[in-house]
Scaffold this motif. Sequence first.
Motif, short mmCIF file in Angstrom:
data_model
loop_
_atom_site.label_atom_id
_atom_site.label_comp_id
_atom_site.label_asym_id
_atom_site.label_seq_id
_atom_site.Cartn_x
_atom_site.Cartn_y
_atom_site.Cartn_z
N ASP A 25 27.48 19.70 10.52
CA ASP A 25 26.40 18.74 10.32
C ASP A 25 26.48 18.14 8.92
O ASP A 25 26.94 18.79 7.98
N SER A 26 26.05 16.91 8.80
CA SER A 26 26.01 16.25 7.50
C SER A 26 24.58 15.83 7.19
O SER A 26 23.75 15.70 8.10
N PHE A 27 24.29 15.63 5.91
CA PHE A 27 22.96 15.24 5.47
C PHE A 27 23.05 13.96 4.66
O PHE A 27 24.06 13.71 3.98
N ASN A 28 22.01 13.18 4.70
CA ASN A 28 21.88 12.03 3.83
C ASN A 28 20.80 12.37 2.80
O ASN A 28 19.61 12.41 3.14
N ALA A 29 21.22 12.65 1.57
CA ALA A 29 20.27 13.08 0.55
C ALA A 29 19.20 12.03 0.29
O ALA A 29 18.05 12.35 -0.03
N GLU A 30 19.56 10.75 0.43
CA GLU A 30 18.60 9.69 0.18
C GLU A 30 17.46 9.74 1.20
O GLU A 30 16.28 9.56 0.84
N PHE A 31 17.79 9.98 2.47
CA PHE A 31 16.74 10.03 3.49
C PHE A 31 15.81 11.23 3.26
O PHE A 31 14.60 11.14 3.49
N ILE A 32 16.38 12.37 2.85
CA ILE A 32 15.54 13.54 2.59
C ILE A 32 14.66 13.29 1.37
O ILE A 32 13.48 13.67 1.36
N MET B 202 5.68 21.24 0.85
CA MET B 202 6.65 20.47 1.62
C MET B 202 7.47 19.55 0.73
O MET B 202 8.70 19.46 0.85
N THR B 203 6.78 18.89 -0.19
CA THR B 203 7.49 17.99 -1.11
C THR B 203 8.48 18.76 -1.97
O THR B 203 9.62 18.32 -2.17
N ALA B 204 8.08 19.92 -2.48
CA ALA B 204 8.97 20.72 -3.33
C ALA B 204 10.20 21.18 -2.56
O ALA B 204 11.33 21.15 -3.10
N ARG B 205 10.03 21.60 -1.32
CA ARG B 205 11.19 22.04 -0.53
C ARG B 205 12.17 20.89 -0.31
O ARG B 205 13.39 21.06 -0.40
N LEU B 206 11.64 19.73 0.02
CA LEU B 206 12.51 18.57 0.26
C LEU B 206 13.23 18.15 -1.02
O LEU B 206 14.42 17.80 -0.98
N ASP B 207 12.53 18.16 -2.14
CA ASP B 207 13.16 17.78 -3.40
C ASP B 207 14.25 18.77 -3.80
O ASP B 207 15.32 18.38 -4.28
N LEU B 208 14.00 20.06 -3.60
CA LEU B 208 15.02 21.06 -3.92
C LEU B 208 16.26 20.87 -3.05
O LEU B 208 17.40 20.95 -3.54
N LEU C 11 21.93 19.10 -2.31
CA LEU C 11 22.91 18.25 -1.63
C LEU C 11 23.66 17.39 -2.64
O LEU C 11 24.89 17.26 -2.57
N GLU C 12 22.94 16.80 -3.58
CA GLU C 12 23.60 15.98 -4.59
C GLU C 12 24.56 16.81 -5.43
O GLU C 12 25.66 16.37 -5.75
N GLU C 13 24.15 18.04 -5.77
CA GLU C 13 25.01 18.90 -6.57
C GLU C 13 26.24 19.35 -5.78
O GLU C 13 27.34 19.44 -6.32
N ARG C 14 26.04 19.61 -4.49
CA ARG C 14 27.18 20.04 -3.68
C ARG C 14 28.26 18.97 -3.63
O ARG C 14 29.45 19.25 -3.82
N TYR C 15 27.87 17.72 -3.41
CA TYR C 15 28.86 16.65 -3.34
C TYR C 15 29.48 16.37 -4.71
O TYR C 15 30.65 16.04 -4.81
#
Length: 252
Positions: free
Chosen positions: A163-170, A217-223, A228-232
């Motif tokens: 699976d892949s994620f789009n950090a911008e959408f999250i 919820m906001t904190a979980r999404l921001d983390l 994700l940004e750090e992984r890439y």
Amino acid sequence: MDHPLLPIADSRAGRVAGLCLSFGLLLALGGCSGKLDNQSILQERSQAHPGELFQSDVDRMATLAMRNNLASLYRLMHKLYLRNPREWRKSGAPDLATAERRIQQAIEHSQNLPELGGRRDIAALGYALGPDFHGDRVGAYIYALGSMLVTAHGGRTEFYLTDSFNAEFIHNAARNIEKAAWMLRNRTDALGRPLLLSDEISAQGQNLSYAVEFGKMTARLDLLTHMLEERYRRIGVNYAQGLLFMNLLPVQ
């Protein structure tokens, strides 16, 4: 003045599908449907299962964050129904528990709510707290947020290596949660009364438990966004380190 809600999906791409490396092997191990079951969402801790072998650290964190965010949404729904009992009665459900299960099932199985006319995500959110909506506002509001979260994560609630994620959408989903909390506090009817009762600060006391759940919820999404940004970013750094510190091996 309302702030515009942010897009949380690419209409060209649709849902990112993955079969967790090997479809046949995972079926034998217990499978990975990409969907958390309701019981695992409501429990504080989930049981280990063979599919976790096919999850990276980020995949596992995203799965846990999704589980906890949906659980937060369901707590908000229950609290809102208790403060606004007229709303669940509008759904036609015989009792509160049935009304809650209806919304949970619609979120977890990507079903539409008839009263929303096919609207989902941010379109459903604006309509649920708008003057033209006359149905169960609590259910529609929670459904809108739940479907937005799932859409922002590629249509899945469980995540694996393929699976892949789009950090911008999250990231956008986190900002939309903040805006949804503001809408809940500030939207009123023609007489200036809140459309839905939630947090309260009065002479009788304070109840800010709704804001607490939104903040979680906001904190979980921001983390998750930062991870994700750090992984890439680390992919490139690790590659450069490999070139810099690579030792050549003797050939004789």
